[in-house]
Design a protein around this motif. Structure first.
Motif, PDB file in Angstrom:
ATOM      1  N   MET A   8      27.266  54.319-135.480  1.00 59.91           N
ATOM      2  CA  MET A   8      27.780  52.472-136.134  1.00 59.91           C
ATOM      3  C   MET A   8      25.989  53.003-137.068  1.00 59.91           C
ATOM      4  SD  MET A   8      29.951  51.680-136.474  1.00 59.91           S
ATOM      5  CE  MET A   8      29.668  50.566-136.990  1.00 59.91           C
ATOM      6  N   LEU A  25      24.717  55.126-144.069  1.00 59.79           N
ATOM      7  CA  LEU A  25      25.855  55.432-144.930  1.00 59.79           C
ATOM      8  C   LEU A  25      26.509  54.024-146.653  1.00 59.79           C
ATOM      9  CD1 LEU A  25      27.387  58.599-143.339  1.00 59.79           C
ATOM     10  CD2 LEU A  25      25.299  58.562-145.197  1.00 59.79           C
ATOM     11  N   ILE A  26      26.996  53.622-145.633  1.00 52.95           N
ATOM     12  CA  ILE A  26      27.197  52.404-146.616  1.00 52.95           C
ATOM     13  C   ILE A  26      26.531  51.880-147.364  1.00 52.95           C
ATOM     14  CG2 ILE A  26      28.223  50.037-146.385  1.00 52.95           C
ATOM     15  CD1 ILE A  26      30.199  51.800-145.683  1.00 52.95           C
ATOM     16  N   VAL A  75      26.388  55.025-139.551  1.00 53.15           N
ATOM     17  CA  VAL A  75      27.856  54.501-140.745  1.00 53.15           C
ATOM     18  C   VAL A  75      26.755  53.378-142.074  1.00 53.15           C
ATOM     19  CG1 VAL A  75      29.988  53.012-141.054  1.00 53.15           C
ATOM     20  CG2 VAL A  75      29.913  55.026-139.439  1.00 53.15           C
TER      21      VAL A  75
END
Lengths: 286, 286, 286, 286
Positions: free
Chosen positions: C125, C131-132, C128
């Motif tokens: 998470m 990355l976002i 993620v």
């Protein structure tokens, strides 16, 4: 970069042949290893790898000589002092590419010699040869030929996939999935080079396809995918044939196979007659 | 970024020397480890690594000082309030690059000190130094100099290959294939910096090569590949020489070698005379 | 994307604080694990991770609320039917970014709850969320602001390095080198956001730096490297301080430490008084 | 590439359904494996995988047929000699895409047949199917439709994330974190295809969104992130539901479950009645 049909087709045939050979060899080895539960590579398998390296090196060397000494070639001359320009850079480009496959072939042979090169060096050199090939196509100057650029970009995708695969094999040697993927990448490169030949310089003469029609680009991208689907089918068919062949041969030629495999061993160690004291292979897996 | 021949050649010499040194050291270590079957790094090997770190740090520090205090340098001044502009950014650019090699050298030394730094930190710092070097060349402003951009892009390929390799070595320490690949990357960087010097600012004066002639770009891409082939040959020659030397020396100087290796151990532990009770090394492999 | 100094500085402070906290926590854990030779994470360490997750989630939630309800914010309204245009997309942009850090914080907490989430989900998470964050900065429309683009591209480099690191930690959990690299990436992001604030909207008013002067781009690339060098120095200083503290405290507060660590264990298992029967932790390494 | 709402929605539904199915299946399998401490996959689980492959292959085949034989489709004709142009390349584009999902489905089925395909080939084929899908969207010609390009670029990010994940699963099979990430990637692809349908060809008629308004680009980038947040929430909800269901069912239907699972085993081995002599599964983890 002016593309000649003959050159492209010859390169494609070389890479396809390598792929076809692997598409038979790797499934066979995988099946035998499973059935025999022997992790030790046999002498026969090693001689095959040496032979493979020798053939690769031979064709790469032949490629260099052909590129240099065809009538339109540069004959090892790099710079023309008359015209103050570089000589026939396309031929030099392909000579460079072959040079690294030659090095890869030599390392393949040396890996199975008594030199005891570190395990994995052959895979690294293959990865390097593919990286150099990809680099040469990527950094090439396509100036006004957008279709050439598109076709060679797609080729570069196949090349880099193969290079990544060969690099991973340095660490995960004899991994059947990676070998399958690498084989499919070579089959794809081979057939795509044939396609490039047909598109950019058709063998029946005439100009190549229209460089400005955008639907050609879309079609060729799809066509690349179909080539890959074809490569996968060839791979599947060869694997299936290898399996059938392996099963039918195992009963009949079991003894001959052992003899062939251990011919060299007998000559070396004179102990393989009892089947228990096989000599240590120089490149056993750690 | 105006390139001076002398600067480029000095940088190239530094990186080449590092590569040449590794091309002797790693094969020798590989051969000894195989023959002795000792996974324990000897004290001599550790002292060599400390020395290597010290030399790297020293040259990086010298590089920073030279870049700052040559007559055309910025003398540690960053902004000129007179002209309202940045001072000599090229010199600052290289100073920054050397700074990270200096840090890498310091971490190399500290890794073998009694500080017990976590294993792999030296490789991470080397990867970081290379990443920063690549980043600086990638994000540089080449504005109107297309040939400069091309040459430094090729250099960046070699740099990032080395950085990837050093990063993988954090997890796969003492992997001879990765070390060989990293060594070849440094040899390539070194010789390519010499090439850049000759192309952009020839030592015999006169302007650099024509920035608008596309055949120059194609030639230099190939030339980069030849440099790599050269680097691989140097690597192979040095490995072969190391092997010969190792085999001939092992008989003659076996005892001296042990003494040299364990000099420090003797002083530390006073127990190595019997050869069995070697003190534990601070950075043994996990 | 109009950048406000206050917003940029607050974000930078948040990320720097996280980095600073890790730069103390990870070395301490590394040292204790080495000295105690206990692979079992203690209860105290787990409570710290829950607390860390809670603080992360709280600040992310606060960030969302602030972005939405500042006077110039969109107040949860996305589309204005009056002007037929999107409302305050920059505020929504940062709200989205915080949303994923909020999710990451919640997963951190849930990982140490009795829910027995699979190990590594917290790292995924975090990867993620990064990355976002990187994706939002990469796909942003910088239209005419070349300097903004340059600054946020450099930020994206730091973000993706952190994301790669967090993703690798899914597989190589509690790897001190990866944790160190991730920490340095957060310190860099934090300090670079401060730098962005100063460059694009100086707190003393006036316009940002000249968007057309190319030497600004070169300087800021170098400046990014110096920030990273600074981050590494802070990391080294904190690690050294942790070590000193650890060594001096171990003798004095050994017993208190055990008590603090096992307070929860006592309440749970009532067996830790003899120090041998520690209850199983819910997220032990497989 | 003209996008039809119906086509985009159907594709989205297919990918979402696959994601939803996995979001129930993988958590259930993870929970059972933990509670039973059996690493051996049960017969029931294998039959489910075969069924999954068959459904995937069936829908892919249906997709190819629909794309080819809808009234506006190319009816397997590739080139029109009348108009001297390619026929309906968009339909061929999607047919190609489905072809690789068909191959992936076939390999899924074959992996659990008595053919004993090497373990991991199914994951490789899934990775290849996703790579081809991503390649087709990346190399597509969006000429003047900047918004189409932006939307499909974001889709490609989701596709390549899924491909990377599937490729890693070749080496790290049955890794719950990778499976979770892959599932979220499919959910994202599915819902994003619905979004693309709404944006480019709204079902209530009328033109798509304004291709020149830059705030649309910024909004849609954020929207992509919200879709991912939604995908994660759906994943979390389904995992929680699976867990509840698993716990409540384990007591009631424990025996039925065993019977269902081992129905095939009984027919094969006739030995599972005592629960100890389960027959060997053909694809057990190495």
């Amino acid at each position: 970069m002016p593309t000649s049909f003959l050159g492209s087709a010859l390169r494609g045939t070389f890479l396809s042949t390598l792929g076809l050979w692997w598409s038979v060899r790797y499934p066979l080895r995988y099946l035998r290893r499973n059935s025999d539960a022997q992790s030790q590579p046999s002498c026969g398998a090693q001689r095959l790898e040496v032979l493979e390296g020798a053939v690769k090196a031979f064709f790469a060397l032949a490629g260099i000589l052909v590129e240099q000494f065809v009538p339109t070639g540069p004959h090892l001359q790099l710079y023309s002092h008359k015209t103050h320009s570089w000589m026939e850079l396309t031929h030099w480009h392909y000579s460079t590419m072959y040079l690294f496959f030659l090095l890869s072939g030599i390392v393949d042979i040396a890996s199975h010699s008594p030199l005891k090169l570190p395990l994995g060096l052959d895979r690294l050199m293959l990865a390097v040869a593919l990286l150099i090939e990809g680099l040469l196509f990527c950094f090439h100057d396509y100036s006004d030929a957008a279709l050439d650029h598109h076709l060679y970009s797609l080729l570069a995708v196949a090349i880099f996939a193969g290079a990544l695969c060969a690099f991973l094999e340095v660490f995960l040697r004899d991994h059947i999935i990676l070998e399958t993927f690498r084989t499919s990448s070579f089959l794809l490169q081979g057939s795509w080079l044939w396609q490039i030949g047909f598109v950019l310089s058709p063998p029946w003469g005439g100009p190549g396809w229209d460089q400005t029609d955008h639907s050609n680009f879309t079609f060729l991208t799809m066509c690349f995918c179909w080539h890959y689907a074809g490569a996968l089918l060839v791979l599947a068919a060869n694997s299936a044939a290898s399996r059938c062949c392996n099963e039918s041969c195992q009963l009949k030629f079991g003894d001959i196979d052992v003899e062939l495999d251990c011919g060299m061993c007998i000559r070396r160690g004179n102990k393989s007659s009892d089947g228990a004291l096989l000599p240590e292979s120089p490149s056993e897996d750690k």
